[in-house]
Design a protein around this motif. Structure first.
Motif, PDB file in Angstrom:
ATOM      1  N   VAL A  44      32.696  34.151  33.907  1.00 37.38           N
ATOM      2  CA  VAL A  44      33.317  32.944  33.362  1.00 37.38           C
ATOM      3  C   VAL A  44      34.131  32.253  34.451  1.00 37.38           C
ATOM      4  O   VAL A  44      34.928  32.895  35.142  1.00 37.38           O
ATOM      5  CB  VAL A  44      34.208  33.293  32.147  1.00 37.38           C
ATOM      6  N   LEU A  45      33.941  30.953  34.587  1.00 39.71           N
ATOM      7  CA  LEU A  45      34.623  30.159  35.613  1.00 39.71           C
ATOM      8  C   LEU A  45      36.117  30.077  35.323  1.00 39.71           C
ATOM      9  O   LEU A  45      36.523  29.688  34.239  1.00 39.71           O
ATOM     10  CB  LEU A  45      34.025  28.745  35.659  1.00 39.71           C
ATOM     11  N   ARG A  46      36.923  30.453  36.323  1.00 39.70           N
ATOM     12  CA  ARG A  46      38.382  30.400  36.191  1.00 39.70           C
ATOM     13  C   ARG A  46      39.024  29.459  37.209  1.00 39.70           C
ATOM     14  O   ARG A  46      40.116  28.978  36.995  1.00 39.70           O
ATOM     15  CB  ARG A  46      38.999  31.794  36.351  1.00 39.70           C
ATOM     16  N   GLN A  47      38.309  29.234  38.333  1.00 39.08           N
ATOM     17  CA  GLN A  47      38.870  28.366  39.367  1.00 39.08           C
ATOM     18  C   GLN A  47      37.747  27.635  40.075  1.00 39.08           C
ATOM     19  O   GLN A  47      36.721  28.221  40.411  1.00 39.08           O
ATOM     20  CB  GLN A  47      39.678  29.204  40.358  1.00 39.08           C
ATOM     21  N   LEU A  48      37.955  26.356  40.299  1.00 40.31           N
ATOM     22  CA  LEU A  48      36.997  25.491  40.982  1.00 40.31           C
ATOM     23  C   LEU A  48      37.709  24.934  42.203  1.00 40.31           C
ATOM     24  O   LEU A  48      38.643  24.144  42.065  1.00 40.31           O
ATOM     25  CB  LEU A  48      36.546  24.382  40.031  1.00 40.31           C
ATOM     26  N   GLY A  49      37.323  25.400  43.390  1.00 42.06           N
ATOM     27  CA  GLY A  49      38.082  25.064  44.594  1.00 42.06           C
ATOM     28  C   GLY A  49      39.449  25.708  44.486  1.00 42.06           C
ATOM     29  O   GLY A  49      39.573  26.901  44.223  1.00 42.06           O
ATOM     30  N   SER A  50      40.498  24.907  44.615  1.00 43.91           N
ATOM     31  CA  SER A  50      41.857  25.434  44.492  1.00 43.91           C
ATOM     32  C   SER A  50      42.464  25.162  43.115  1.00 43.91           C
ATOM     33  O   SER A  50      43.630  25.474  42.885  1.00 43.91           O
ATOM     34  CB  SER A  50      42.744  24.820  45.582  1.00 43.91           C
ATOM     35  N   GLU A  51      41.689  24.591  42.198  1.00 45.64           N
ATOM     36  CA  GLU A  51      42.204  24.216  40.880  1.00 45.64           C
ATOM     37  C   GLU A  51      41.792  25.200  39.791  1.00 45.64           C
ATOM     38  O   GLU A  51      40.617  25.571  39.692  1.00 45.64           O
ATOM     39  CB  GLU A  51      41.667  22.832  40.486  1.00 45.64           C
ATOM     40  N   ALA A  52      42.763  25.596  38.978  1.00 45.80           N
ATOM     41  CA  ALA A  52      42.462  26.434  37.808  1.00 45.80           C
ATOM     42  C   ALA A  52      41.654  25.608  36.815  1.00 45.80           C
ATOM     43  O   ALA A  52      41.843  24.397  36.697  1.00 45.80           O
ATOM     44  CB  ALA A  52      43.749  26.916  37.160  1.00 45.80           C
ATOM     45  N   VAL A  53      40.739  26.258  36.142  1.00 45.57           N
ATOM     46  CA  VAL A  53      39.877  25.578  35.175  1.00 45.57           C
ATOM     47  C   VAL A  53      40.408  25.833  33.769  1.00 45.57           C
ATOM     48  O   VAL A  53      40.665  26.976  33.400  1.00 45.57           O
ATOM     49  CB  VAL A  53      38.421  26.084  35.290  1.00 45.57           C
ATOM     50  N   ALA A 140      34.862  35.393  55.469  1.00 47.86           N
ATOM     51  CA  ALA A 140      35.910  35.454  56.482  1.00 47.86           C
ATOM     52  C   ALA A 140      36.194  34.082  57.098  1.00 47.86           C
ATOM     53  O   ALA A 140      37.248  33.862  57.672  1.00 47.86           O
ATOM     54  CB  ALA A 140      35.522  36.436  57.582  1.00 47.86           C
ATOM     55  N   GLU A 141      35.250  33.149  56.945  1.00 52.00           N
ATOM     56  CA  GLU A 141      35.372  31.840  57.593  1.00 52.00           C
ATOM     57  C   GLU A 141      35.626  30.691  56.627  1.00 52.00           C
ATOM     58  O   GLU A 141      35.979  29.595  57.060  1.00 52.00           O
ATOM     59  CB  GLU A 141      34.090  31.546  58.381  1.00 52.00           C
ATOM     60  N   THR A 142      35.418  30.896  55.333  1.00 53.72           N
ATOM     61  CA  THR A 142      35.541  29.795  54.372  1.00 53.72           C
ATOM     62  C   THR A 142      36.335  30.229  53.145  1.00 53.72           C
ATOM     63  O   THR A 142      36.416  31.415  52.828  1.00 53.72           O
ATOM     64  CB  THR A 142      34.151  29.311  53.896  1.00 53.72           C
ATOM     65  N   ALA A 143      36.893  29.257  52.463  1.00 55.88           N
ATOM     66  CA  ALA A 143      37.592  29.514  51.198  1.00 55.88           C
ATOM     67  C   ALA A 143      36.548  29.544  50.080  1.00 55.88           C
ATOM     68  O   ALA A 143      35.500  28.897  50.177  1.00 55.88           O
ATOM     69  CB  ALA A 143      38.608  28.412  50.935  1.00 55.88           C
ATOM     70  N   PRO A 144      36.822  30.266  49.005  1.00 51.62           N
ATOM     71  CA  PRO A 144      35.848  30.294  47.905  1.00 51.62           C
ATOM     72  C   PRO A 144      35.750  28.936  47.214  1.00 51.62           C
ATOM     73  O   PRO A 144      36.753  28.252  47.031  1.00 51.62           O
ATOM     74  CB  PRO A 144      36.398  31.360  46.959  1.00 51.62           C
ATOM     75  N   LEU A 145      34.520  28.565  46.858  1.00 53.69           N
ATOM     76  CA  LEU A 145      34.316  27.341  46.078  1.00 53.69           C
ATOM     77  C   LEU A 145      34.562  27.606  44.596  1.00 53.69           C
ATOM     78  O   LEU A 145      35.016  26.726  43.877  1.00 53.69           O
ATOM     79  CB  LEU A 145      32.884  26.823  46.259  1.00 53.69           C
ATOM     80  N   LEU A 146      34.232  28.819  44.149  1.00 46.35           N
ATOM     81  CA  LEU A 146      34.363  29.183  42.737  1.00 46.35           C
ATOM     82  C   LEU A 146      34.958  30.575  42.608  1.00 46.35           C
ATOM     83  O   LEU A 146      34.637  31.458  43.399  1.00 46.35           O
ATOM     84  CB  LEU A 146      32.987  29.174  42.056  1.00 46.35           C
ATOM     85  N   ARG A 147      35.799  30.748  41.594  1.00 45.60           N
ATOM     86  CA  ARG A 147      36.284  32.079  41.229  1.00 45.60           C
ATOM     87  C   ARG A 147      35.963  32.286  39.760  1.00 45.60           C
ATOM     88  O   ARG A 147      36.301  31.468  38.918  1.00 45.60           O
ATOM     89  CB  ARG A 147      37.789  32.231  41.452  1.00 45.60           C
ATOM     90  N   LEU A 148      35.261  33.380  39.483  1.00 47.01           N
ATOM     91  CA  LEU A 148      34.850  33.694  38.121  1.00 47.01           C
ATOM     92  C   LEU A 148      35.326  35.091  37.760  1.00 47.01           C
ATOM     93  O   LEU A 148      35.543  35.922  38.642  1.00 47.01           O
ATOM     94  CB  LEU A 148      33.325  33.615  37.988  1.00 47.01           C
ATOM     95  N   GLU A 149      35.467  35.361  36.478  1.00 48.91           N
ATOM     96  CA  GLU A 149      35.875  36.680  36.005  1.00 48.91           C
ATOM     97  C   GLU A 149      34.815  37.252  35.076  1.00 48.91           C
ATOM     98  O   GLU A 149      34.228  36.520  34.278  1.00 48.91           O
ATOM     99  CB  GLU A 149      37.211  36.602  35.263  1.00 48.91           C
ATOM    100  N   ALA A 150      34.606  38.550  35.194  1.00 47.82           N
ATOM    101  CA  ALA A 150      33.653  39.246  34.327  1.00 47.82           C
ATOM    102  C   ALA A 150      34.220  39.283  32.912  1.00 47.82           C
ATOM    103  O   ALA A 150      35.402  39.540  32.706  1.00 47.82           O
ATOM    104  CB  ALA A 150      33.413  40.656  34.832  1.00 47.82           C
ATOM    105  N   VAL A 151      33.340  39.027  31.944  1.00 41.78           N
ATOM    106  CA  VAL A 151      33.709  39.112  30.535  1.00 41.78           C
ATOM    107  C   VAL A 151      32.759  40.112  29.907  1.00 41.78           C
ATOM    108  O   VAL A 151      31.545  39.982  30.034  1.00 41.78           O
ATOM    109  CB  VAL A 151      33.597  37.741  29.834  1.00 41.78           C
ATOM    110  N   TYR A 152      33.334  41.106  29.282  1.00 38.23           N
ATOM    111  CA  TYR A 152      32.527  42.164  28.670  1.00 38.23           C
ATOM    112  C   TYR A 152      32.521  41.982  27.168  1.00 38.23           C
ATOM    113  O   TYR A 152      33.559  41.730  26.559  1.00 38.23           O
ATOM    114  CB  TYR A 152      33.079  43.541  29.033  1.00 38.23           C
ATOM    115  N   THR A 153      31.354  42.103  26.578  1.00 41.56           N
ATOM    116  CA  THR A 153      31.235  42.016  25.129  1.00 41.56           C
ATOM    117  C   THR A 153      30.734  43.356  24.608  1.00 41.56           C
ATOM    118  O   THR A 153      30.079  44.104  25.318  1.00 41.56           O
ATOM    119  CB  THR A 153      30.265  40.901  24.708  1.00 41.56           C
ATOM    120  N   ARG A 154      31.036  43.627  23.385  1.00 39.32           N
ATOM    121  CA  ARG A 154      30.609  44.896  22.791  1.00 39.32           C
ATOM    122  C   ARG A 154      29.327  44.714  22.046  1.00 39.32           C
ATOM    123  O   ARG A 154      28.972  43.744  21.554  1.00 39.32           O
ATOM    124  CB  ARG A 154      31.674  45.411  21.828  1.00 39.32           C
TER     125      ARG A 154
END
Length: 154
Positions: A44-53, A140-154
């Protein structure tokens, strides 16, 4: 007079009842989350560039899922669903191609447009615990474009 074994049992129970924390808390060690698998995990998308989603009231969480069996990626960009293919040429690289999306009219398309654009630029990834970071170049050379978190379902 109380037999000796009852006194020992009572003393042991009292001492064990006084223990308030497990060994990890006592030694200062912290439990770590093992890395979530890249494939067959809902990210699940949590951050786009430096901005929280944030999820708009009328939208859904943007997410993606890389399937193992047929190297397909699918997800939701916030309003529109998308799918396509991916390749993983090395253990630290991933590339998305042929991403197709539905074209529903949505009130807030800015985040969706930026998310889909960023997916087209991704070449590298790094997973730490439940967090997936996607990069256009080597981490090591670039900032992340996207930060996502794992979501687990039962």
């Amino acid at each position: 007079m109380i037999p000796a074994y009852f006194r020992l049992l009572a003393a042991g129970l009292l001492l064990s009842a006084c223990q308030t924390a497990g060994p990890a808390a006592q030694t200062g060690a912290s439990p770590t989350t093992p890395p979530a698998p890249l494939r067959n995990t809902r990210w699940v998308l949590r951050q786009l560039g430096s901005e929280a989603v944030t999820v708009p009231a009328e939208g859904r969480e943007a997410d993606l899922l890389l399937r193992t069996e047929d190297t397909r990626v699918q997800g939701n960009a916030g309003c529109n669903r998308f799918s396509g293919t991916y390749e993983q040429p090395t253990p630290e690289q991933v590339r998305f191609s042929k991403l197709l999306s539905t074209k529903m009219a949505c009130p807030a398309l800015d985040t969706e447009t930026r998310f889909m654009g960023a997916l087209g630029q991704i070449s590298y990834f790094r997973i730490v615990g439940d967090t997936l970071r996607l990069y256009a170049g080597p981490p090591a050379e670039t900032a992340p474009l996207l930060r996502l978190e794992a979501v687990y379902t039962r």
